[in-house]
Design an enzyme around this catalytic site. Sequence first.
Site, mmCIF file in Angstrom:
data_model
loop_
_atom_site.group_PDB
_atom_site.id
_atom_site.type_symbol
_atom_site.label_atom_id
_atom_site.label_comp_id
_atom_site.label_asym_id
_atom_site.label_seq_id
_atom_site.Cartn_x
_atom_site.Cartn_y
_atom_site.Cartn_z
ATOM 1 N N HIS A 1 -47.970 -35.678 -32.529
ATOM 2 C CA HIS A 1 -47.802 -37.216 -32.634
ATOM 3 C C HIS A 1 -47.976 -38.121 -31.905
ATOM 4 O O HIS A 1 -48.577 -38.649 -30.894
ATOM 5 C CB HIS A 1 -46.574 -37.178 -33.379
ATOM 6 C CG HIS A 1 -45.414 -37.374 -32.269
ATOM 7 N ND1 HIS A 1 -45.241 -35.882 -31.621
ATOM 8 C CD2 HIS A 1 -43.878 -38.162 -31.917
ATOM 9 C CE1 HIS A 1 -44.431 -36.271 -30.425
ATOM 10 N NE2 HIS A 1 -43.951 -37.668 -30.618
ATOM 11 N N HIS B 1 -46.419 -41.273 -29.894
ATOM 12 C CA HIS B 1 -45.643 -41.281 -28.952
ATOM 13 C C HIS B 1 -46.224 -40.930 -27.725
ATOM 14 O O HIS B 1 -46.777 -39.873 -27.189
ATOM 15 C CB HIS B 1 -43.905 -40.425 -29.263
ATOM 16 C CG HIS B 1 -43.128 -41.110 -30.246
ATOM 17 N ND1 HIS B 1 -42.179 -40.943 -30.809
ATOM 18 C CD2 HIS B 1 -43.130 -42.372 -30.738
ATOM 19 C CE1 HIS B 1 -42.119 -41.725 -31.705
ATOM 20 N NE2 HIS B 1 -42.342 -42.671 -31.730
ATOM 21 N N ASP C 1 -45.138 -40.142 -24.844
ATOM 22 C CA ASP C 1 -44.864 -39.239 -24.111
ATOM 23 C C ASP C 1 -45.510 -37.127 -24.258
ATOM 24 O O ASP C 1 -45.035 -36.329 -23.512
ATOM 25 C CB ASP C 1 -43.100 -38.308 -23.841
ATOM 26 C CG ASP C 1 -42.392 -38.114 -25.584
ATOM 27 O OD1 ASP C 1 -43.119 -38.372 -26.490
ATOM 28 O OD2 ASP C 1 -42.235 -37.290 -25.208
ATOM 29 N N HIS C 2 -46.073 -37.716 -25.626
ATOM 30 C CA HIS C 2 -46.875 -36.752 -26.242
ATOM 31 C C HIS C 2 -48.681 -37.167 -25.731
ATOM 32 O O HIS C 2 -49.368 -36.147 -26.317
ATOM 33 C CB HIS C 2 -47.002 -36.239 -27.283
ATOM 34 C CG HIS C 2 -45.345 -35.994 -27.458
ATOM 35 N ND1 HIS C 2 -45.120 -34.223 -27.872
ATOM 36 C CD2 HIS C 2 -43.920 -36.202 -27.823
ATOM 37 C CE1 HIS C 2 -44.057 -34.149 -27.962
ATOM 38 N NE2 HIS C 2 -43.257 -35.091 -28.055
ATOM 39 N N HIS D 1 -39.272 -37.242 -37.902
ATOM 40 C CA HIS D 1 -39.614 -38.115 -36.911
ATOM 41 C C HIS D 1 -39.552 -39.367 -36.931
ATOM 42 O O HIS D 1 -39.293 -39.551 -38.558
ATOM 43 C CB HIS D 1 -40.121 -37.891 -35.807
ATOM 44 C CG HIS D 1 -39.965 -37.977 -34.456
ATOM 45 N ND1 HIS D 1 -39.007 -37.847 -33.678
ATOM 46 C CD2 HIS D 1 -41.344 -38.021 -33.811
ATOM 47 C CE1 HIS D 1 -38.859 -38.598 -32.330
ATOM 48 N NE2 HIS D 1 -39.998 -38.535 -32.201
ATOM 49 N N ASP E 1 -42.256 -33.168 -32.270
ATOM 50 C CA ASP E 1 -40.478 -33.913 -32.786
ATOM 51 C C ASP E 1 -40.468 -34.211 -33.793
ATOM 52 O O ASP E 1 -40.881 -34.493 -34.594
ATOM 53 C CB ASP E 1 -40.585 -35.430 -31.920
ATOM 54 C CG ASP E 1 -41.196 -35.005 -29.976
ATOM 55 O OD1 ASP E 1 -41.264 -34.096 -29.872
ATOM 56 O OD2 ASP E 1 -40.571 -36.171 -29.706
ATOM 57 N N HIS F 1 -38.832 -29.237 -24.416
ATOM 58 C CA HIS F 1 -38.735 -30.693 -24.522
ATOM 59 C C HIS F 1 -37.079 -30.947 -24.470
ATOM 60 O O HIS F 1 -36.256 -31.221 -25.335
ATOM 61 C CB HIS F 1 -38.920 -31.042 -26.411
ATOM 62 C CG HIS F 1 -39.227 -32.683 -26.298
ATOM 63 N ND1 HIS F 1 -38.241 -33.333 -26.749
ATOM 64 C CD2 HIS F 1 -40.802 -33.583 -26.689
ATOM 65 C CE1 HIS F 1 -39.033 -34.502 -27.647
ATOM 66 N NE2 HIS F 1 -39.863 -34.326 -26.907
#
Length: 315
Positions: free
Chosen positions: A63, A65, A67-68, A140, A211, A269
Amino acid sequence: MELYFLGTNAGVPTLQRNVTSIALRLLEERRSIWMFDCGEGTQHQVLRSPIRLGKLEKIFITHLHGDHLFGLPGLLSSRGYQGGTSPLTVYGPPGLKAYLDISLAVSQSRIPYKIEIVEHTGGTVFEDEGFKVEAALLEHRIDSYGYRVTEKDSPGSLNTELLKSYGLKPGPIYGKLKKGEDVITDEGVRICAADVVREPKRGRIVTILGDTRPCSGALELSLHADLIVHEATFAHDLAEMAHQYHHSTARQAAELAQEADAGQLLLTHFSSRYSSFEELIPLLEEAELIFPETLLAEEFSAYPIYRRQNGQLGK
């Protein structure tokens, strides 16, 4: 076939852990590496690992976001400087292409190899004679996908001892039998392939989830997997917070693995509130009560993917 963790933290990096990135090492199977997610700083983590970007073949983004995702432009640029010249394919949700096009164009990054960007909304995203990769939507705050990587079954090996008893030596006849063709020897003896070819070797299945809250998509991807990688952002005493932020607890990850009849569960995670590895032990313990074959993912550690035989893990 093994997983190597480059980042296991949720949200933001800490001094102890970096944000999410996982390498699937397929060096024996196809002499390449696949990566799942690429959080900020992943290229620095690679420098401290045995991962070689020249062998990187595919990147799967769960996805969008940060942090990914925030480490992706830098890693793509570094790959060229580290001798990567072979084509690379990046898979992910809609919006991924715009993000990369703008990031690489504005920074005037020089990419000396071909990049293909494949946006998807689930389903089969890749398949060849050796592997199949399927994706499904999870639950999510934004569209987040999990991936199911299926290694296809390999043909059974020949029973060479039995063939020797027929007086046969390696050659064209061996090849025909391996293909499932019956043969007749020069002496007129008929040899059935089914009698001299062992059972096919079952391919392994690894499920890597983005997530998510507990949801049907996660279960669909995880059924009978040999290994599941699942987020465990919080311990279960914070289940209400996990739900509020569209995440899962360690216990919920274990419940999924149990329901899916999986072989092994790897938790990752982790929230920054668990600053040390020792503080993660309660997450492991609550998961083990439900699904004993659970491990905590540690950065710069490799985890072989074993195939189950008769319900038990085996190499």
